[in-house]
Structures are given as C-alpha cells and as structure tokens.
Design an enzyme around this catalytic site. Structure first.
Site, PDB file in Angstrom:
ATOM      1  N   ASP A  38       1.244  -1.256   0.131  1.00  0.00           N
ATOM      2  CA  ASP A  38       0.249  -0.314  -0.199  1.00  0.00           C
ATOM      3  C   ASP A  38       0.663   1.272   0.287  1.00  0.00           C
ATOM      4  O   ASP A  38       0.779   2.193   0.833  1.00  0.00           O
ATOM      5  CB  ASP A  38      -0.904   0.288   1.419  1.00  0.00           C
ATOM      6  CG  ASP A  38      -1.872  -0.810   1.205  1.00  0.00           C
ATOM      7  OD1 ASP A  38      -2.387  -1.657  -0.441  1.00  0.00           O
ATOM      8  OD2 ASP A  38      -2.534  -1.319   2.521  1.00  0.00           O
ATOM      9  N   LYS A  93     -12.175  -4.855  -4.519  1.00  0.00           N
ATOM     10  CA  LYS A  93     -13.303  -4.292  -3.816  1.00  0.00           C
ATOM     11  C   LYS A  93     -14.473  -3.985  -4.522  1.00  0.00           C
ATOM     12  O   LYS A  93     -15.193  -3.036  -4.315  1.00  0.00           O
ATOM     13  CB  LYS A  93     -13.080  -3.789  -2.729  1.00  0.00           C
ATOM     14  CG  LYS A  93     -12.425  -4.697  -1.801  1.00  0.00           C
ATOM     15  CD  LYS A  93     -12.345  -3.750  -0.130  1.00  0.00           C
ATOM     16  CE  LYS A  93     -10.895  -4.536   0.759  1.00  0.00           C
ATOM     17  NZ  LYS A  93     -10.060  -4.097   0.667  1.00  0.00           N
ATOM     18  N   THR A 100     -22.003  -1.626 -14.505  1.00  0.00           N
ATOM     19  CA  THR A 100     -20.926  -0.647 -13.859  1.00  0.00           C
ATOM     20  C   THR A 100     -19.350  -1.426 -14.074  1.00  0.00           C
ATOM     21  O   THR A 100     -18.048  -0.518 -14.014  1.00  0.00           O
ATOM     22  CB  THR A 100     -21.188   0.131 -12.814  1.00  0.00           C
ATOM     23  OG1 THR A 100     -21.928   0.589 -12.787  1.00  0.00           O
ATOM     24  CG2 THR A 100     -19.927   0.982 -11.694  1.00  0.00           C
TER      25      THR A 100
HETATM   26  O1  6AU Z   1      -1.658  -5.118   6.610  1.00  0.00           O
HETATM   27  P1  6AU Z   1      -2.113  -3.732   7.114  1.00  0.00           P
HETATM   28  O2  6AU Z   1      -3.434  -4.101   8.061  1.00  0.00           O
HETATM   29  O3  6AU Z   1      -1.180  -2.783   6.390  1.00  0.00           O
HETATM   30  O4  6AU Z   1      -3.003  -3.965   5.255  1.00  0.00           O
HETATM   31  C1  6AU Z   1      -4.228  -4.375   5.028  1.00  0.00           C
HETATM   32  C2  6AU Z   1      -4.653  -4.391   3.812  1.00  0.00           C
HETATM   33  C3  6AU Z   1      -4.755  -2.944   3.522  1.00  0.00           C
HETATM   34  C4  6AU Z   1      -6.279  -4.134   3.294  1.00  0.00           C
HETATM   35  O5  6AU Z   1      -7.254  -2.572   2.200  1.00  0.00           O
HETATM   36  C5  6AU Z   1      -6.883  -4.983   3.581  1.00  0.00           C
HETATM   37  O6  6AU Z   1      -5.808  -5.574   3.826  1.00  0.00           O
HETATM   38  N1  6AU Z   1      -7.817  -5.633   3.635  1.00  0.00           N
HETATM   39  C6  6AU Z   1      -9.036  -6.684   3.318  1.00  0.00           C
HETATM   40  C7  6AU Z   1      -8.892  -7.285   1.478  1.00  0.00           C
HETATM   41  C8  6AU Z   1      -7.764  -7.536   1.257  1.00  0.00           C
HETATM   42  O7  6AU Z   1      -9.664  -7.474   0.992  1.00  0.00           O
HETATM   43  C9  6AU Z   1     -10.273  -6.703   3.514  1.00  0.00           C
HETATM   44  C10 6AU Z   1     -10.169  -6.359   5.307  1.00  0.00           C
HETATM   45  O8  6AU Z   1     -11.135  -6.852   5.855  1.00  0.00           O
HETATM   46  N2  6AU Z   1      -9.432  -5.988   5.630  1.00  0.00           N
HETATM   47  C11 6AU Z   1      -8.533  -5.707   5.470  1.00  0.00           C
HETATM   48  O9  6AU Z   1      -7.347  -5.136   5.997  1.00  0.00           O
HETATM   49  O10 6AU Z   1      -4.919  -2.797   2.306  1.00  0.00           O
END
Ligand code: 6AU
Length: 268
Positions: A38, A93, A100
C-alpha cells in the site's frame, strides 16, 4: 476442508489453472505471503515489489492510491511479476451493478483486467457482480484471471458476518471457474453450505501482523500462526512488512512464520 493437504497435492486435480499456478508458486518459493503493497508512488511500489518479490507468492495493490499512476506503474508491476514469479492481486473490492463493474474492471484509466491476475469483490449487490466479472474474463478468453469474494472484514464492527458470509460462500459455489476463494479471517468450512469441502476454495486471511494488535482506525490483527491455525492458506500483510525499518528482514520473518505453520498443519 482441504487444509490438511499440501498445496502441491491440492494443485494436482484443481480445476482452476490460476489456483494451480498459485499453489505451484507457493511450493516453488516456499511462501504463502501476500504483500499488501500500500505505497502511494510508482517508484516506492516498484521498489518494494522488486526488493520483496523473492519472499512473496502474490503482490496486492490498491492502484487507485498511486499519486503518479501511469502505464509505467502497471507495466513495471507486470515485468516484476515475471522476474520474481508472483501473481498480482488488485484489491479493488468491486461492489456495484454488473454493468458498472464491467466498465470498472475493463476500462477507465486503470484497465485492471489487463494486468491483475486476481481481483476481489463483495456480494452486497448479489450474484450479478460475480457474473459480470466472469463475463469479462470469458470474453477475453484468458485462463489466468480469478476473483476472491470478500466474505468477512477485519475492521471493528464489520457487518460482513453470519448470513452475509454464508451468502458469499453460496455465490462462490455458483461461479466455481471464476471464484478462487475468499478474503476472510478464518476458514469458512463451518458454514452450513460447507463449500470448502467440495470445491477447494482458497482462504486469503488479511489483518495479519506479528507486532501489533490493530490501528487507530479499527483495523484488527492476528498473527501468521493464529491465522494459519484458523485455516488460512495465504496471509495478507501490509504495514507489518513494508513499514518495518527493514522490510526485507520482515518479509523473510513473515514468510518463515507462515511457511512453518503451513508445514506443521500438513504434518511435514
Ligand atoms: O496489513 P495492513 O493493515 O497494513 O493492510 C491490510 C490490507 C489493506 C486492506 O485494504 C486490506 O488488507 N483488507 C482487506 C482486503 C484485502 O480485502 C479486507 C479486510 O477485511 N481488511 C483489510 O485490511 O490493503
């Protein structure tokens, strides 16, 4: 659930070429880590992808957070995915009417279907969101594209629970050639539909961090070991790796924790 089998065993008869490739990459590189990269500039994103490529099975992007996005961003990712043998997962997501979603997947500035092997979608709109993605994939006649259904969320107070999660599994079963599995916090085999027993869906667990329990905005973490004990197959980790002082060392630590837990589970 098939979680007692090795990825190699699960690859043998798996109907999805993309899932087979994912399992093969994991076995070849001894990693079940999905790096949630990210970062917000092209240079940072490509640097982390190149530095950590050897330790990961999948690189997950949020391409819409890149402040200098251009074709160079995605061309660079594709090149690095070949160099280091990882799949690209755009964490888009999708959650809208099918018409769309097809435009968002195919076109716009991002042209996601051209470079992302995997995308995710939420089934709030109903099965049409998956049907739309499947149609686009079939139109382009590609075998290396797949979808993960976001069946649960890691954030505090998430509404993706209970019958919503069960509906996610039921919809996955309707589109077995397109849906590879789920983003969720644990294996979903306890559900009444018990899809994981028949279909061998892949469980991607997010909210994985070895040093933190959460953040100030409601993110909730578990460790690689607890995630694997809960039936995860692939571990999605972001800040725990890329925000570490030494991302390479962190990636190797997450890789080892995830792979050790995987080997324990399959009895190796
Ligand atoms: O390990 P982090 O917290 O820095 O990043 C977690 C990553 C982020 C969120 O957008 C994603 O995982 N995420 C998702 C996904 C992958 O779909 C779902 C969710 O429930 N929680 C979550 O953190 O890029």
């Amino acid at each position: 659930s098939k979680s007692h089998l090795s990825f190699a065993e699960r690859a043998v008869n798996h109907p999805s070429p993309l899932t087979r490739r994912l399992f093969e990459i994991a076995e070849q590189k001894s990693t079940n880590i999905v790096l949630s990269a990210d970062l917000t500039s092209t240079a940072e994103l490509l640097k982390i992808a190149d530095d950590l490529g050897p330790y990961i099975a999948v690189l997950k992007t949020h391409i819409d957070i890149i402040d200098d996005f251009s074709r160079k961003t995605t061309d660079g990712l594709v090149e690095l995915s070949k160099k280091h043998n990882f799949l690209i997962f755009e964490d888009r997501k999708f959650i809208d009417i099918g018409n769309t979603v097809q435009k968002q997947y195919r076109g716009g500035a991002l042209r996601i279907h051209e470079w992302a092997h995997i995308v995710n979608a939420a089934v709030l709109p109903g099965p049409g969101v998956i049907q739309a993605l499947e149609e686009t994939i079939k139109t382009h006649n590609v075998t290396d594209r797949g979808v993960l259904i976001l069946a649960e969320m890691t954030s505090k107070g998430s509404l993706a629970v209970g019958s919503y999660t069960e509906a996610s599994v039921a919809i996955a079963k309707q589109y077995p050639s397109t849906v590879m599995g789920f983003v969720c916090t644990k294996a979903l085999s306890g559900l009444s539909s018990d899809a994981t027993d028949e279909e061998d869906f892949v469980v991607f667990t997010t909210g994985v961090n070895m040093a933190s329990k959460g953040d100030a905005l409601g993110q909730q973490y578990q460790t690689p070991t607890t995630a694997m004990a809960g039936g995860s197959d692939f571990l999605i980790a972001g800040r725990g790796i890329y925000a570490n002082n030494d991302p390479v060392k962190a990636a190797e630590a997450y890789r080892k924790a995830g792979w050790d837990a995987y080997q324990d589970r399959i009895g190796k």
